[in-house]
Design a protein around this motif. Sequence first.
Motif, mmCIF file in Angstrom:
data_model
loop_
_atom_site.group_PDB
_atom_site.id
_atom_site.type_symbol
_atom_site.label_atom_id
_atom_site.label_comp_id
_atom_site.label_asym_id
_atom_site.label_seq_id
_atom_site.Cartn_x
_atom_site.Cartn_y
_atom_site.Cartn_z
ATOM 1 N N ASP A 1 3.678 -4.436 -16.905
ATOM 2 C CA ASP A 1 4.272 -4.121 -15.728
ATOM 3 C C ASP A 1 3.390 -3.041 -15.375
ATOM 4 O O ASP A 1 2.953 -2.132 -14.546
ATOM 5 N N ILE A 2 1.717 -3.382 -16.092
ATOM 6 C CA ILE A 2 0.510 -2.601 -16.237
ATOM 7 C C ILE A 2 -0.779 -3.473 -16.015
ATOM 8 O O ILE A 2 -0.402 -3.446 -17.434
ATOM 9 N N ILE A 3 -1.352 -2.772 -15.395
ATOM 10 C CA ILE A 3 -2.529 -3.583 -15.051
ATOM 11 C C ILE A 3 -3.493 -3.163 -14.671
ATOM 12 O O ILE A 3 -4.159 -2.166 -13.857
ATOM 13 N N PHE A 4 -5.297 -3.743 -16.082
ATOM 14 C CA PHE A 4 -5.886 -3.034 -15.981
ATOM 15 C C PHE A 4 -7.442 -3.973 -15.017
ATOM 16 O O PHE A 4 -6.800 -5.074 -15.691
ATOM 17 N N HIS A 5 -7.704 -3.715 -14.622
ATOM 18 C CA HIS A 5 -8.964 -4.500 -14.197
ATOM 19 C C HIS A 5 -10.193 -4.400 -13.749
ATOM 20 O O HIS A 5 -10.993 -2.977 -14.302
ATOM 21 N N PHE B 1 -4.026 -3.813 -6.542
ATOM 22 C CA PHE B 1 -3.478 -2.235 -6.211
ATOM 23 C C PHE B 1 -3.044 -2.973 -5.140
ATOM 24 O O PHE B 1 -1.386 -2.268 -5.168
ATOM 25 N N GLU B 2 -2.995 -3.352 -4.334
ATOM 26 C CA GLU B 2 -1.982 -4.182 -3.241
ATOM 27 C C GLU B 2 -1.039 -4.599 -3.890
ATOM 28 O O GLU B 2 -0.099 -4.491 -3.448
ATOM 29 N N ALA B 3 -1.155 -5.523 -4.847
ATOM 30 C CA ALA B 3 -0.140 -6.145 -5.822
ATOM 31 C C ALA B 3 0.350 -5.270 -6.247
ATOM 32 O O ALA B 3 2.157 -5.439 -6.767
ATOM 33 N N ALA B 4 0.037 -4.116 -6.612
ATOM 34 C CA ALA B 4 0.908 -2.800 -7.343
ATOM 35 C C ALA B 4 1.638 -2.038 -6.492
ATOM 36 O O ALA B 4 2.773 -1.836 -7.345
ATOM 37 N N LYS C 1 5.553 -2.660 -6.728
ATOM 38 C CA LYS C 1 6.292 -1.120 -6.628
ATOM 39 C C LYS C 1 6.114 -1.105 -8.836
ATOM 40 O O LYS C 1 6.232 -0.538 -9.794
ATOM 41 N N LYS C 2 4.604 -2.058 -9.534
ATOM 42 C CA LYS C 2 4.323 -2.046 -11.091
ATOM 43 C C LYS C 2 3.190 -0.430 -11.051
ATOM 44 O O LYS C 2 2.403 0.220 -9.809
ATOM 45 N N ASP D 1 -7.531 6.837 -5.264
ATOM 46 C CA ASP D 1 -7.680 7.207 -3.903
ATOM 47 C C ASP D 1 -6.468 5.831 -2.975
ATOM 48 O O ASP D 1 -5.994 5.909 -2.138
ATOM 49 N N GLU D 2 -7.041 4.556 -3.748
ATOM 50 C CA GLU D 2 -6.797 3.394 -3.251
ATOM 51 C C GLU D 2 -5.461 2.716 -3.705
ATOM 52 O O GLU D 2 -4.885 2.176 -2.388
ATOM 53 N N ALA D 3 -4.844 3.114 -3.959
ATOM 54 C CA ALA D 3 -2.537 3.453 -4.126
ATOM 55 C C ALA D 3 -2.031 4.291 -4.517
ATOM 56 O O ALA D 3 -1.926 4.017 -5.876
ATOM 57 N N PRO D 4 -2.434 5.353 -4.235
ATOM 58 C CA PRO D 4 -1.866 6.548 -4.609
ATOM 59 C C PRO D 4 -0.557 6.544 -4.929
ATOM 60 O O PRO D 4 0.373 5.960 -4.483
ATOM 61 N N GLY D 5 0.062 6.928 -7.150
ATOM 62 C CA GLY D 5 1.238 6.470 -7.300
ATOM 63 C C GLY D 5 1.236 5.576 -7.809
ATOM 64 O O GLY D 5 2.393 5.518 -8.899
ATOM 65 N N PHE D 6 1.024 4.880 -7.607
ATOM 66 C CA PHE D 6 0.579 3.243 -8.308
ATOM 67 C C PHE D 6 -0.411 3.073 -9.504
ATOM 68 O O PHE D 6 -0.671 2.279 -9.796
#
Length: 342
Positions: free
Chosen positions: A228-232, A242-245, A249-250, A261-266
């Motif tokens: 449910d959380i991924i570190f890259h 980030f697109e996958a997140a 909605k993860k 800024d690349e995926a605010p909220g995610f």
Amino acid sequence: MPHGKTVRAAAAACIAAGLLAGCASKAERASTTAPPTLKVGLVFDVGGRGDKSFNDAAYAGLERARRELGIQYQTLETGEGTEREAAMRQLVEGGSQLVFGVGFLFSDDIRQLATEFPNTKFACVDYTVKEGETLPPNLVALKFKEEEGSFLVGALAAQLSRSRLLGFVGGMEIPLIKKFEAGYKAGVAAVRPDAKVIVKYAGTTGTAFKDPTKGKELALAEYSQGADIIFHASGSTGLGVFEAARERKKLAIGVDSDQYDEAPGFILTSMVKRVDNATYDLIREVAAGQWTSGVRVFGLKEDGVAWVYDDRNKALVPDRVKATVDSLRAAIIAGKITVPSS
């Protein structure tokens, strides 16, 4: 008129005595005392400027030096192989007095050039130091304790995970990126021993750091496995994470720079590697006429790595969770916890 005679006599005496500096114009004095402008060259790593990560951090350090120190700089981007050596050589021959290679892939080439051009100063971010190696006197290796910052984001993610499954997406499978993986897994285990980390890598060549499509594919697979959380730690490949997140909605964790800024909220947080500070500080030293070669290592204690906690993401991080991460950070700095790097 005695006064006029006195002035004329003083002027004549000045000329006769050869006190040209004292009688010189303000413009002439300024021209002789103005320090020369430092010329800096920098060659970007795979992914180039605009990767929202590692390379952009180095560029930020350059820009700060331009604004605050008045330096001039030139940057170049490369592809693979000999292009790195050719690009750095071009900067040297173009008059750069300090040349940066951004990334471990520059290690062999920059050492060779430092030997060939002893009057030019060189610096390599993430330089690979070989066992027993002594660096040339005009070369600085800038290294980071990525495992320490990764440990903290691992501890953060583990506390917030509902599935007890976390993910890690690496770029090129090499010892440097293994440091991120090792630290992350250790941080997870430190606060939640029953949690597991799913690990995937994008490849074994430099292109693994610039393949967002592959990054998205790997992240979707990990989310599907229950993470449910991924570190890259994968350069611009991470943009696909980030697109996958967003799609699932993860949550994801950024790297090197604040990537919110690349995926605010995610974006839960980012493990920041202060390449910008290391770049700026070295330029400042050279501009001041100071130079110390050798290996410089930046960890939590040196503020070389950190995790992002600010107004944009603090709603995702409960106070008790932050307190635990802060406590672990203090323990690492105090030497009470030694984070594994492999």
